[in-house]
Motif scaffolding. Structure first.
Motif, mmCIF file in Angstrom:
data_model
loop_
_atom_site.group_PDB
_atom_site.id
_atom_site.type_symbol
_atom_site.label_atom_id
_atom_site.label_comp_id
_atom_site.label_asym_id
_atom_site.label_seq_id
_atom_site.Cartn_x
_atom_site.Cartn_y
_atom_site.Cartn_z
ATOM 1 N N PHE A 1 -9.305 0.377 11.164
ATOM 2 C CA PHE A 1 -7.985 0.486 10.510
ATOM 3 C C PHE A 1 -7.192 1.641 11.110
ATOM 4 O O PHE A 1 -5.982 1.551 11.322
ATOM 5 C CB PHE A 1 -8.160 0.724 9.007
ATOM 6 N N GLN B 1 -10.945 12.063 -0.179
ATOM 7 C CA GLN B 1 -11.704 10.828 -0.435
ATOM 8 C C GLN B 1 -13.118 11.189 -0.891
ATOM 9 O O GLN B 1 -13.601 12.281 -0.664
ATOM 10 C CB GLN B 1 -11.743 9.971 0.830
ATOM 11 N N TYR C 1 -6.150 2.330 -5.933
ATOM 12 C CA TYR C 1 -7.397 2.525 -5.179
ATOM 13 C C TYR C 1 -8.117 3.660 -5.918
ATOM 14 O O TYR C 1 -7.976 4.826 -5.577
ATOM 15 C CB TYR C 1 -7.124 3.004 -3.767
ATOM 16 N N CYS D 1 -3.218 11.911 4.453
ATOM 17 C CA CYS D 1 -2.593 11.097 3.410
ATOM 18 C C CYS D 1 -1.639 11.897 2.534
ATOM 19 O O CYS D 1 -1.007 11.339 1.633
ATOM 20 C CB CYS D 1 -3.671 10.449 2.545
ATOM 21 N N CYS E 1 0.788 5.086 0.814
ATOM 22 C CA CYS E 1 0.070 6.238 1.358
ATOM 23 C C CYS E 1 0.948 6.850 2.442
ATOM 24 O O CYS E 1 1.909 6.233 2.889
ATOM 25 C CB CYS E 1 -1.272 5.817 1.940
ATOM 26 N N CYS F 1 -0.578 8.393 5.322
ATOM 27 C CA CYS F 1 -1.319 8.671 6.565
ATOM 28 C C CYS F 1 -0.797 7.871 7.756
ATOM 29 O O CYS F 1 -0.889 8.324 8.891
ATOM 30 C CB CYS F 1 -2.812 8.458 6.371
ATOM 31 N N GLU F 2 -0.237 6.702 7.517
ATOM 32 C CA GLU F 2 0.306 5.934 8.643
ATOM 33 C C GLU F 2 1.617 6.546 9.139
ATOM 34 O O GLU F 2 2.084 6.216 10.228
ATOM 35 C CB GLU F 2 0.595 4.477 8.225
ATOM 36 N N TYR G 1 -13.669 2.754 7.901
ATOM 37 C CA TYR G 1 -12.213 2.669 8.083
ATOM 38 C C TYR G 1 -11.813 2.824 9.551
ATOM 39 O O TYR G 1 -10.621 2.808 9.870
ATOM 40 C CB TYR G 1 -11.469 3.756 7.290
ATOM 41 N N ASP H 1 0.858 -1.185 0.000
ATOM 42 C CA ASP H 1 0.000 0.000 0.000
ATOM 43 C C ASP H 1 0.896 1.238 0.000
ATOM 44 O O ASP H 1 1.902 1.270 0.704
ATOM 45 C CB ASP H 1 -0.883 -0.027 1.259
ATOM 46 N N SER I 1 -3.082 4.596 -2.297
ATOM 47 C CA SER I 1 -4.395 4.750 -1.667
ATOM 48 C C SER I 1 -4.633 6.141 -1.111
ATOM 49 O O SER I 1 -5.552 6.345 -0.330
ATOM 50 C CB SER I 1 -4.557 3.717 -0.549
ATOM 51 N N ARG J 1 -10.992 13.286 5.977
ATOM 52 C CA ARG J 1 -10.416 13.008 4.663
ATOM 53 C C ARG J 1 -11.352 13.387 3.516
ATOM 54 O O ARG J 1 -11.122 12.996 2.385
ATOM 55 C CB ARG J 1 -10.071 11.526 4.548
ATOM 56 N N LYS K 1 -13.337 0.748 -2.791
ATOM 57 C CA LYS K 1 -13.190 0.608 -1.346
ATOM 58 C C LYS K 1 -14.082 1.587 -0.631
ATOM 59 O O LYS K 1 -14.067 2.749 -1.005
ATOM 60 C CB LYS K 1 -11.729 0.884 -1.019
HETATM 61 C C1 PBG Z 1 -4.613 4.502 3.777
HETATM 62 C C2 PBG Z 1 -5.613 3.450 3.854
HETATM 63 C C3 PBG Z 1 -6.756 3.355 4.660
HETATM 64 C C4 PBG Z 1 -7.276 2.094 4.449
HETATM 65 C C5 PBG Z 1 -6.473 1.488 3.494
HETATM 66 N N1 PBG Z 1 -5.483 2.358 3.117
HETATM 67 C C6 PBG Z 1 -7.307 4.227 5.687
HETATM 68 C C7 PBG Z 1 -7.916 5.499 5.464
HETATM 69 O O1 PBG Z 1 -8.092 5.993 4.350
HETATM 70 O O2 PBG Z 1 -8.224 6.087 6.497
HETATM 71 C C8 PBG Z 1 -8.472 1.530 5.137
HETATM 72 C C9 PBG Z 1 -8.487 0.078 5.209
HETATM 73 C C10 PBG Z 1 -9.459 -0.491 6.154
HETATM 74 O O3 PBG Z 1 -10.298 0.191 6.777
HETATM 75 O O4 PBG Z 1 -9.378 -1.706 6.311
HETATM 76 N N2 PBG Z 1 -4.937 5.656 3.184
#
Ligand code: PBG
Length: 343
Positions: free
Chosen positions: A222, A239, A210, A140, A130, A132-133, A219, A128, A183, A235, A266
């Protein structure tokens, strides 16, 4: 074809009896229109830094954050069940404003990729992509200074974020990833990744985009797992609005034009119509992500004995397949593979 009205008036006397075949078909599986296969499934894994660390994720029973040296059990399970792929999410020890651990060569994801490809070379590893983590603000993309959004909350910068995402994608490709999956929902992220990968000598590496990612309450778990709840705002400026299907088609079309090799929708369960519409319009493989909240709902009800977990989960997955998904990312991948094997 639908019968016309005068025909349906005869329905009571029709010789057609759907139940005639049903008993036979349900016992034999013959004439089943949709089949779920283990080969359709992708298991998400959360990777943390350090050694010997396994931290349970409370809203996602059965899933944990794991340091690289504690991934082997998962890798071996997936291998023996025949689940063909995993998708990796990294959670760094140190977060900063630009999310720099996303592209550090010694960050959690590059190390996990290298480890998995050594232990199980045949297992497909999707990374993945992104920020945000990895960002201290949990968004993000990069946060702009100034007044920005409606509440003066600062805006998430689009074009300034693209090189950072591209850097992360190249780092994962360098580490041996088989596919990258952006993503962040930044405009033109697929094109930016394609250019960067091609330039870095990874022209063969496919991008799973994505493409239609909705701003979803599903989400929630997650974000607990990834520690990525935004510190301010939400977001919704990048998003999609859950109300918009036509916009989803535009998002998908753009990503196809930018060179996506497969497109993802998603979440999955609440967006089956979107999956179907994308399937009908696009020839590329279509993926759908049964997200953390979908898992948490099923788990929570099952733990209370309110749902038959196996039946409910397999039904949710076959619905995603029937809607048109070729690839299903699910936290239930291992359980589903077990159930399909034992069926
Ligand atoms: C990162 C990302 C997210 C998810 C997948 N990639 C989280 C978000 O957008 O907050 C969510 C996956 C899940 O809820 O299982 N941007």
């Amino acid at each position: 074809m639908w019968r016309n009205e005068s025909d349906t008036a005869d329905a009571a006397t029709s010789r057609m009896r759907p139940r005639r075949l049903r008993r036979f078909a349900s016992a034999s599986g013959m004439a089943r229109e949709t089949r779920l296969a283990v080969a359709d499934l992708v298991l998400p894994l959360f990777v943390i830094e350090g050694r010997g660390a396994v931290r349970e994720i409370p809203p996602m029973p059965g899933h944990s954050q794991r340091s690289v040296d504690r991934l082997d059990g998962e890798i071996d399970d997936v291998g023996s069940l025949g689940v063909p792929a995993v998708i990796l999410f990294g959670i760094p020890d140190r977060k900063d404003f630009q999310g720099s651990r996303a592209w550090s060569a010694d960050g959690p994801v590059p190390r996990a990729i290298a480890h998995i490809k050594r232990r199980a070379p045949g297992l497909m590893v999707v990374a993945d992509v992104c920020l945000c983590e990895y960002t201290d603000h949990g968004h993000c993309g990069l946060v702009g200074s100034g007044d920005g959004g409606p509440e003066g909350q600062g805006r998430i910068l689009n074009d300034e974020t693209l090189p950072l995402l591209a850097r992360a994608a190249v780092a994962y490709a360098d580490a041996g990833a088989d596919m990258v999956a952006p993503s962040a929902m930044m405009d033109h992220q697929v094109g930016a990744l394609r250019d960067a990968l091609d330039t870095a000598g990874h022209g063969h590496l496919p991008i799973l985009s994505y493409a239609a990612k909705f701003a979803s309450a599903f989400y929630g778990p997650f974000r607990v797992a990834a520690g990525s709840t935004p510190r301010f705002g939400d977001r919704r400026e990048y998003q999609m609005d859950p109300a918009n299907a036509r916009e989803a088609m535009r998002e998908v079309q753009l990503d196809v034009e930018e060179g996506a090799d497969a497109v993802m929708i998603k979440p999955a369960g609440a967006y089956l119509d979107i999956i179907r519409q994308v399937r009908d319009r696009v020839d590329l493989p279509v993926a759908a992500y049964q997200v953390s909240g979908e898992y948490a709902m099923l788990k929570a009800a099952a733990e209370r004995g309110w749902l038959d977990e196996r039946r409910a989960v397999l039904e949710s997955l076959i619905a995603i397949k029937r809607a048109g998904a070729d690839i299903i990312v699910s936290y239930y991948a291992k359980s589903a593979a077990t159930w399909l094997r034992d069926a």
